[in-house]
Structure formats: structure tokens, C-alpha cells
Design an enzyme around this catalytic site. Sequence first.
Site: not given
Ligand code: KE4
Length: 425
Positions: A144, A267, A239
Site C-alpha cells: 500500500y 510518519k 516507499d
Molecule cells: P498517508 O497518506 O496515510 O500519510 O501515507 C500513505 C502510506 C504510504 N506508504 C506506506 C508504506 C504506508 O504505510 C502508508 C500509510 N500506512 C497506513 C497504515 N498501513 C496508514 C494508516 C491509515 O491508512 O489510516
Amino acid sequence: MTDLVSMSLMARAEALMPGGVNSPVRAFAAVGGGPVFILRGRGARIVGADGTEYLDYVGSWGPAILGHAHPAVVEAVQRAAADGLSFGAPTALEVEIAELLQERYPSLEMLRCVSSGTEATMSALRVARGFTGRDAIVKFEGAYHGHADPLLVRAGSGSATFGVPDSAGVPLGMVAATATIPYNDVAALRNLFAREGQRIAAVIVEPVAGNMGVVPPAPGFLAAIVESCRKHGALSIFDEVMTGSRVGLGGAQGLFGITPDLTCLGKVIGGGLPLAVYGGRRDVMSRVAPLGPVYQAGTLAGNPVAVSAGLATLRALDQEAYAVLEARGAALQEGLTRALRDHRTVGTVQRVGSMLTLFFSAGPIRSWTDAEGADRGRFASFHQALLARGVYWPPSQFEAAFISVAHSTDDIALTIAAANEALRG
Ligand code: KE4
């Protein structure tokens, strides 16, 4: 199980927000029982709406690596906020965090701050397409990278599949050039490049997968990505939104000694405030506006309050902190593994540093096909049993649990004891 205060808040929330939440995983749909609404956090603990205290292994999905409300981070945010929240103009703070990140990630020859991981990966893909003049991108099943349209493609069927949307509202055209192949499958990667190499702009990879549960890269996997991209004129994108400053001072690229063309961070680097970064090779990033023709912008990008939280967090993360994170992670993995064995429960615990997943599957889990075979029902009851014992575990089998520097050896022991009781049933 959840408390009555959270339940009443959820009823109000559901009237106004889809699923009562601002991000789907928070709804606890995969584990049932409804979410705990959080009042506050401090250190390794959070307090639910009814005052119940929990040992927190979500940590805001990664940012809370120092624990919640770390004094240095709170003080930095208060100080920055007192000087104004946002100017839409450059500040010295952005220069400071760019220099600090370049020190820790030498591959970041040039970088741009944005406000979320989604923005970082979306922008990195756009600049890769702009730089190469190609359209095709490659991602891995089970990974993801945020919710940008080109990345919301359905997991493949073992071989490379182009362009099956994984969300309503994503036009076929937006994903027609997105291929998915199995994680850790070097042969599938090489075959795809042999067939389509001339049209591939980039390969984007979680260098340690966290979004199918924690799946480490097989030996040679990351190097094969970088090498295949170089051979065919494509760009490798790590990523590291989850792994960056989580699995080590210099992220997964530092841990494994592999240099990608582009990197996305998020993060941890924002310490809990909206801050993310994309960057990499200077010749590539020089194509980004206003220097070049690839457009990307953001009102709150590089926001001084968010950057201050990020700087305070990154400055507190030294080798000693990572030694603590590694020790806690190893102790928790060992204790959970022993608990599974003692209760004759089929499961495996996979970990890199302070991110780990307990899979209710024999393992090893090397790809989405392995992960999706895990027993989700067993996970749901395990999650509920932990929650009832004051341990707040990620509410999905396909997420990573995160340990902070604030988790003590006693906290780890408490967690293992709760896991033993939860497995005893
Ligand atoms: P954000 O847009 O949520 O800040 O980041 C997206 C993203 C991009 N790349 C990786 C490897 C990620 O894990 C994420 C977001 N991770 C999720 C948890 N698996 C965020 C939690 C959520 O979606 O509420």
C-alpha cells in the site's frame, strides 16, 4: 468489546463521517467490537474515552516512535506555534530538516516536503513519469502506497496484471499502466522487464512490506529492483513512509545498504504531525516545478509546526534509541513466538526492528498470497482478548505493530503475559 463512551461517540460520528472515522482501518471492521475513542496519550500508553488505559502498539501507525507527548516534541511544537502556524513562504526550519534528512539518507540529493505519504508517493510517481517520458509503473501485491488513483490497483493473480482498479471511482485509464507482481518474486520482476521494460517509468516498493503485515525483503530482492530499473532506464522508488527512521537511522536503504533513485518518507519524520517527503537523484528532482516541468504544490507543505515536530523527533532518534527499539522488538517477538508454541497455536511472528506482525499462519510469509492465507477470525478474537487486557494491538491481521522507545521491558513482559492469556482462550 469497547466502552460505552466510545460507543456513544461512535453513534454520533457515524451520523457525520463515513464509518464514523477519518481513515477506514480505524473503524475496527476487521476485528469487530467498534473502535476505542482516544482521549490522550503519554509515552507507550493511550487513554480511551472512558478512562481505560492501554499499552499502545499502533502508535498512530508509526509516527509515535518516541512514545506519545514526548516532552521535547511537545515543547518544539508549542514554541513553533507561538511564532505562527503557517506562512506559505520558505522558513529556515525547512532547510534544517532537509539537511538533516540528507545526512541520514544520502540518496536524497534533492527533496520536497509534502503533507502526507500519499502526496509523497503520488508526486514521486509523477516525477518518475515526467523524467522518463514513460507511463507504466510497477507495484507489488499486498503493498500500500497511499490512496492516489494510479496505486489503487487490485492485487494481481500471480503473474503481472495491468490495470484492475481496487476502488470504485478510479477510472480504468488511471490504472491501465500500473502492473502488479508478487512481492519477493525476482523472476516475475525480470520477466515483466523483459516484456515491458521500454515502457516502465518506475518500480515502487515497500523495502520492508508493512501493509500486508510485516514481510521482509528476500535476499537480493531489493537489489534486483534497483538493477532492473537501471538496466531498462526506469527509476526505483523506495516507499519508506513506514520504514523510514523506523527500521534504522537511515531507514531500510541504510539497513540493507541499497540506494534507490527516489525515496518517499512520512510518519516518523513528522513526529505525529502532517509531514512527508519525496526526493532522490538531483537530475530527477530538478524536473520538479519551479525548476522543471513536473508540477507539484501544497499550501501547508513544509509547515513550520510540523517540521518542528519532525526535527525534535529525528534529533531524539540516535543509535542508542535504535538499540532500545531492537532489544524491545526482539524480546516481544521471542515472547509471542514462545506463547504460540506453548499454546500449540499455528502462527509466526515476523519483524524488522520495531515493526512486527503476528500472523495466524504457519509462515514464512513472503508475499500477499502467503499473508492472505492467515486466519483472520483467529486474529480478530486475539485482538479483542488483548484489548480486554489493556493491550491496544493494530486492528487488522495485515498491519504492523509498532514499538516505541517508551515501551519498557516491563511493558513487553505485560504484553507477552496478555498474549498468553489471549491464546489460552
Ligand atoms: P498517508 O497518506 O496515510 O500519510 O501515507 C500513505 C502510506 C504510504 N506508504 C506506506 C508504506 C504506508 O504505510 C502508508 C500509510 N500506512 C497506513 C497504515 N498501513 C496508514 C494508516 C491509515 O491508512 O489510516
